[in-house]
Design an enzyme around this catalytic site. Structure first.
Site, PDB file in Angstrom:
ATOM      1  CG  HIS A  18      -1.947  -0.974   1.361  1.00 47.55           C
ATOM      2  ND1 HIS A  18      -2.072  -1.816   2.445  1.00 47.55           N
ATOM      3  CD2 HIS A  18      -2.971  -1.295   0.527  1.00 47.55           C
ATOM      4  CE1 HIS A  18      -3.136  -2.594   2.282  1.00 47.55           C
ATOM      5  NE2 HIS A  18      -3.688  -2.311   1.124  1.00 47.55           N
ATOM      6  CE  LYS A  42     -13.781  -7.094   2.994  1.00 48.38           C
ATOM      7  NZ  LYS A  42     -12.705  -6.385   2.282  1.00 48.38           N
ATOM      8  NE  ARG A  91      -3.148  -7.048  -4.390  1.00 44.24           N
ATOM      9  CZ  ARG A  91      -3.896  -7.197  -3.327  1.00 44.24           C
ATOM     10  NH1 ARG A  91      -3.351  -7.536  -2.201  1.00 44.24           N
ATOM     11  NH2 ARG A  91      -5.194  -7.021  -3.383  1.00 44.24           N
ATOM     12  CB  SER A 129      -4.280  -6.609   4.545  1.00 48.28           C
ATOM     13  OG  SER A 129      -3.948  -5.342   4.065  1.00 48.28           O
TER      14      SER A 129
HETATM   15  P1  ADP Z   1      -9.931  -3.641  -0.312  1.00 48.30           P
HETATM   16  O1  ADP Z   1     -10.649  -4.427   0.742  1.00 48.30           O
HETATM   17  O2  ADP Z   1     -10.680  -2.414  -0.772  1.00 48.30           O
HETATM   18  O3  ADP Z   1      -9.371  -4.430  -1.463  1.00 48.30           O
HETATM   19  P2  ADP Z   1      -7.186  -3.411   0.609  1.00 48.30           P
HETATM   20  O4  ADP Z   1      -6.703  -2.702   1.831  1.00 48.30           O
HETATM   21  O5  ADP Z   1      -6.984  -4.870   0.542  1.00 48.30           O
HETATM   22  O6  ADP Z   1      -8.710  -3.005   0.494  1.00 48.30           O
HETATM   23  O7  ADP Z   1      -6.537  -2.752  -0.686  1.00 48.30           O
HETATM   24  C1  ADP Z   1      -6.684  -1.391  -0.985  1.00 48.30           C
HETATM   25  C2  ADP Z   1      -6.129  -1.141  -2.377  1.00 48.30           C
HETATM   26  O8  ADP Z   1      -4.730  -1.366  -2.375  1.00 48.30           O
HETATM   27  C3  ADP Z   1      -6.703  -2.055  -3.458  1.00 48.30           C
HETATM   28  O9  ADP Z   1      -6.794  -1.315  -4.660  1.00 48.30           O
HETATM   29  C4  ADP Z   1      -5.661  -3.144  -3.566  1.00 48.30           C
HETATM   30  O10 ADP Z   1      -5.653  -3.736  -4.864  1.00 48.30           O
HETATM   31  C5  ADP Z   1      -4.394  -2.327  -3.349  1.00 48.30           C
HETATM   32  N1  ADP Z   1      -3.288  -3.156  -2.855  1.00 48.30           N
HETATM   33  C6  ADP Z   1      -3.259  -3.971  -1.795  1.00 48.30           C
HETATM   34  N2  ADP Z   1      -2.049  -4.560  -1.652  1.00 48.30           N
HETATM   35  C7  ADP Z   1      -1.296  -4.102  -2.675  1.00 48.30           C
HETATM   36  C8  ADP Z   1       0.054  -4.353  -3.121  1.00 48.30           C
HETATM   37  N3  ADP Z   1       0.827  -5.224  -2.493  1.00 48.30           N
HETATM   38  N4  ADP Z   1       0.489  -3.701  -4.221  1.00 48.30           N
HETATM   39  C9  ADP Z   1      -0.336  -2.846  -4.882  1.00 48.30           C
HETATM   40  N5  ADP Z   1      -1.603  -2.579  -4.525  1.00 48.30           N
HETATM   41  C10 ADP Z   1      -2.087  -3.195  -3.449  1.00 48.30           C
END
Ligand code: ADP
Length: 161
Positions: A18, A42, A91, A129
């Site tokens: 992130h 969630k 990703r 995450s």
């Molecule tokens: P959500 O539940 O909305 O997917 P996340 O916290 O999992 O929330 O992810 C928020 C954003 O960050 C999403 O667009 C996700 O694709 C992106 N994201 C998460 N991990 C990575 C990573 N390792 N590299 C690039 N983008 C990421």
């Protein structure tokens, strides 16, 4: 006109993947709003307040970044904040279907807003995450995958449980 983007997500917790998106977004946008989704449906490991604190600490004191939370429709939050770009990270192909649908739905709801995708940093394509929590829960070392303050918080959570 200043370009304001919103980067929404669960951030439960924020990872280095992130943060990589946040850093790179600042090369493109004048301001970035990191929006933590307060989703009661969630079950999250960290409360919204914990996540806000973790993100604020991890991004440091940059006046271009605002960290806030929202519930309800993302487009309403974006409109309230004056953001016209919705930023998401991609990703793998597996992210694509959902993101494709959401981007179109959000366009219907708020046509002035563009969804833009930033490709994951090459060192972080495997970081999520969910996986970070799973590994940490099993006692694995995730210190390279999350900011230091999150590593400490994860260690604390799983020591107690
Ligand atoms: P959500 O539940 O909305 O997917 P996340 O916290 O999992 O929330 O992810 C928020 C954003 O960050 C999403 O667009 C996700 O694709 C992106 N994201 C998460 N991990 C990575 C990573 N390792 N590299 C690039 N983008 C990421």
């Amino acid at each position: 006109m200043s370009r304001v983007a919103i980067y929404p997500g669960s951030f439960d917790p924020i990872t280095r993947g992130h943060l990589n998106i946040v850093e790179r977004a600042l090369h493109v946008f004048d301001r970035l709003i990191v929006g933590v989704l307060d989703n009661s449906k969630k079950t999250a490991l960290f409360s919204v307040d914990e996540r806000l604190g973790q993100i604020r600490k991890a991004v440091g004191d940059d006046p271009r970044i605002e960290v806030d939370h929202f519930d309800g429709l993302l487009v309403d939050f974006a409109e309230r904040k004056g953001a016209t770009v919705l930023l998401r990270g991609l990703r793998a192909v597996s992210d694509f279907d959902y993101e494709f649908q959401m981007a179109h739905m959000n366009k219907k709801l708020f046509p002035e807003m563009e969804t833009m995708f930033m490709m994951t940093g090459e060192d972080f394509f495997y970081v999520s995450s969910r996986l970070v929590k799973e590994i940490a829960a099993l006692g694995g070392d995730v210190s390279a995958l999350v900011p230091e303050n999150v590593f400490t918080a994860l260690t604390g959570k799983y020591k107690r449980s």
